[in-house]
Scaffold this motif. Structure first.
Motif, PDB file in Angstrom:
ATOM      1  N   GLY A  52      23.974 -56.300 -67.437  1.00  0.00           N
ATOM      2  CA  GLY A  52      24.661 -55.523 -68.467  1.00  0.00           C
ATOM      3  C   GLY A  52      26.162 -55.518 -68.280  1.00  0.00           C
ATOM      4  N   TYR A  53      26.850 -55.362 -69.412  1.00  0.00           N
ATOM      5  CA  TYR A  53      28.311 -55.284 -69.425  1.00  0.00           C
ATOM      6  C   TYR A  53      28.698 -54.125 -70.336  1.00  0.00           C
ATOM      7  N   ALA A  54      29.824 -53.496 -70.060  1.00  0.00           N
ATOM      8  CA  ALA A  54      30.361 -52.508 -70.998  1.00  0.00           C
ATOM      9  C   ALA A  54      31.876 -52.563 -70.929  1.00  0.00           C
ATOM     10  N   ALA A  55      32.505 -52.332 -72.085  1.00  0.00           N
ATOM     11  CA  ALA A  55      33.951 -52.486 -72.177  1.00  0.00           C
ATOM     12  C   ALA A  55      34.715 -51.258 -71.726  1.00  0.00           C
ATOM     13  N   ASP A  56      34.056 -50.092 -71.745  1.00  0.00           N
ATOM     14  CA  ASP A  56      34.756 -48.895 -71.295  1.00  0.00           C
ATOM     15  C   ASP A  56      33.786 -47.910 -70.665  1.00  0.00           C
ATOM     16  N   ALA A  57      34.333 -46.771 -70.222  1.00  0.00           N
ATOM     17  CA  ALA A  57      33.509 -45.842 -69.438  1.00  0.00           C
ATOM     18  C   ALA A  57      32.372 -45.235 -70.259  1.00  0.00           C
ATOM     19  N   SER A  58      32.662 -44.836 -71.497  1.00  0.00           N
ATOM     20  CA  SER A  58      31.563 -44.208 -72.241  1.00  0.00           C
ATOM     21  C   SER A  58      30.491 -45.224 -72.612  1.00  0.00           C
ATOM     22  N   ALA A  59      30.926 -46.464 -72.931  1.00  0.00           N
ATOM     23  CA  ALA A  59      29.928 -47.511 -73.221  1.00  0.00           C
ATOM     24  C   ALA A  59      29.105 -47.814 -71.966  1.00  0.00           C
ATOM     25  N   THR A  60      29.733 -47.685 -70.783  1.00  0.00           N
ATOM     26  CA  THR A  60      29.004 -47.935 -69.529  1.00  0.00           C
ATOM     27  C   THR A  60      27.869 -46.920 -69.372  1.00  0.00           C
ATOM     28  N   VAL A  61      28.179 -45.662 -69.667  1.00  0.00           N
ATOM     29  CA  VAL A  61      27.152 -44.620 -69.538  1.00  0.00           C
ATOM     30  C   VAL A  61      25.974 -44.933 -70.462  1.00  0.00           C
ATOM     31  N   LYS A  62      26.292 -45.288 -71.691  1.00  0.00           N
ATOM     32  CA  LYS A  62      25.229 -45.562 -72.673  1.00  0.00           C
ATOM     33  C   LYS A  62      24.384 -46.764 -72.234  1.00  0.00           C
ATOM     34  N   ARG A  63      25.076 -47.823 -71.845  1.00  0.00           N
ATOM     35  CA  ARG A  63      24.386 -49.054 -71.435  1.00  0.00           C
ATOM     36  C   ARG A  63      23.544 -48.802 -70.175  1.00  0.00           C
ATOM     37  N   ALA A  64      24.096 -48.030 -69.239  1.00  0.00           N
ATOM     38  CA  ALA A  64      23.365 -47.746 -67.991  1.00  0.00           C
ATOM     39  C   ALA A  64      22.088 -46.981 -68.304  1.00  0.00           C
ATOM     40  N   LYS A  65      22.182 -46.002 -69.191  1.00  0.00           N
ATOM     41  CA  LYS A  65      20.994 -45.215 -69.562  1.00  0.00           C
ATOM     42  C   LYS A  65      19.952 -46.108 -70.232  1.00  0.00           C
ATOM     43  N   ASP A  66      20.418 -46.987 -71.136  1.00  0.00           N
ATOM     44  CA  ASP A  66      19.487 -47.885 -71.851  1.00  0.00           C
ATOM     45  C   ASP A  66      18.783 -48.818 -70.870  1.00  0.00           C
ATOM     46  N   LEU A  67      19.569 -49.414 -69.969  1.00  0.00           N
ATOM     47  CA  LEU A  67      18.991 -50.374 -69.005  1.00  0.00           C
ATOM     48  C   LEU A  67      17.979 -49.689 -68.084  1.00  0.00           C
ATOM     49  N   LEU A  68      18.306 -48.463 -67.704  1.00  0.00           N
ATOM     50  CA  LEU A  68      17.418 -47.709 -66.821  1.00  0.00           C
ATOM     51  C   LEU A  68      16.116 -47.363 -67.552  1.00  0.00           C
TER      52      LEU A  68
END
Ligand code: B12
Length: 221
Positions: free
Chosen positions: A196-212
């Protein structure tokens, strides 16, 4: 002082790296009831972007970048507990580090703050983290997600080196790997084989939750 004065002051003082003024303006803004997110996204981050643009044009040099970065980091220390105020750590464990050869940590620290705010337990290995150190830490902490941060095109290849080290240690399948940092793109993240990749901190949180959630659904089935 009005909120607009605070934002303009934060922008201007970060740009010139006046850490005491940035700290004072941050505290004054908070006392006036301004949101920590407003101070961050409407003044501090835009100012640092301007620092980068000036460096690129040759108007600023490394010392200017350094003092601006320090001024921003001082404000982040004040904002950190406010941005991460939920304090409930239930989402999972996120192991984070800036890759070997790279000392940029402001973006990484911001991601950590947002992850903590979203309920992740964050273990930060700091900067210049060698592949072996990531491997050791994965063995020690068994995180759900490992994050690699890189801010230089010359250090981005460390993503691949870290992934290879995890593979070699037989740990690659046990963790979700996310990558990010200013020059990183989704294409690059895919090409090196990250999850996974994310361009900023809030996108990272969203992507991390989705991947998990995806990982947990697979494990449960
Ligand atoms: C401050 C700064 C420095 C400071 C760093 C201080 C610190 N403690 O971090 C100092 C002065 C030390 C520095 C040094 C150098 N720097 Co510098 N630096 C910057 C600057 C101005 C700001 C970086 C920053 O913190 N941005 C703010 C944060 C919030 O950025 P952000 O990208 O929005 O962060 C988000 C995402 O990236 C994402 N994210 C970040 N990490 C992760 C991780 C994961 C897992 C995920 C999912 C997401 C994620 O979330 C973050 C938060 O929203 C940038 C310019 C820029 N525009 O980026 C140059 C910049 C990164 N630096 C650059 C350069 C060239 C250097 C030096 C090589 C200069 C030199 N000649 O010595 C050295 C390298 C030192 C080293 N070995 O690392 C170049 C890189 C060019 C390139 N493409 O490779 C840049 C882009 C400047 C430029 N325009 O040319 N730098």
């Amino acid at each position: 002082m009005t909120p607009d004065d605070i934002l303009q002051g934060l922008y201007d003082q970060t740009l010139v790296g006046n850490a005491p003024a940035v700290l004072e303006l941050t505290n004054t803004g908070l006392q006036l009831g301004m949101q920590p997110q407003t101070l961050l996204f409407d003044a501090l981050i835009p100012s640092l972007e301007e620092v980068g643009a000036r460096f690129e044009r040759g108007d600023f040099f490394v010392p200017e970048m350094l003092i601006a970065g320090r001024a921003m980091s001082g404000a982040l220390e004040v904002l950190r507990p406010l941005l991460a105020e939920t304090g409930v750590e239930t989402m999972g464990t996120f192991l984070m580090g800036t890759v070997k050869g790279d000392v940029h940590d402001i973006g990484k620290n911001l991601v950590n703050i947002m992850l903590e705010g979203a309920g992740f337990h964050v273990i930060d290995l700091g900067v210049q983290v060698a592949p072996e150190k990531f491997v050791e830490a994965v063995k020690e902490h068994s995180p759900d997600i490992v994050g690699f941060s890189a801010f230089l095109t010359t250090t981005m290849p460390m993503f691949k080196a870290n992934l290879n080290a995890l593979e070699k240690a037989g740990l690659r399948d046990q963790v979700i790997v996310m990558v990010g940092g200013a020059p990183v793109t989704q294409e690059y993240a895919d090409a090196v084989g990250s999850d996974g990749y994310a361009a900023d901190a809030s996108a990272t949180v969203k992507r991390a939750k989705d991947l998990l959630a995806q990982r947990r659904a697979v494990l449960a089935s």
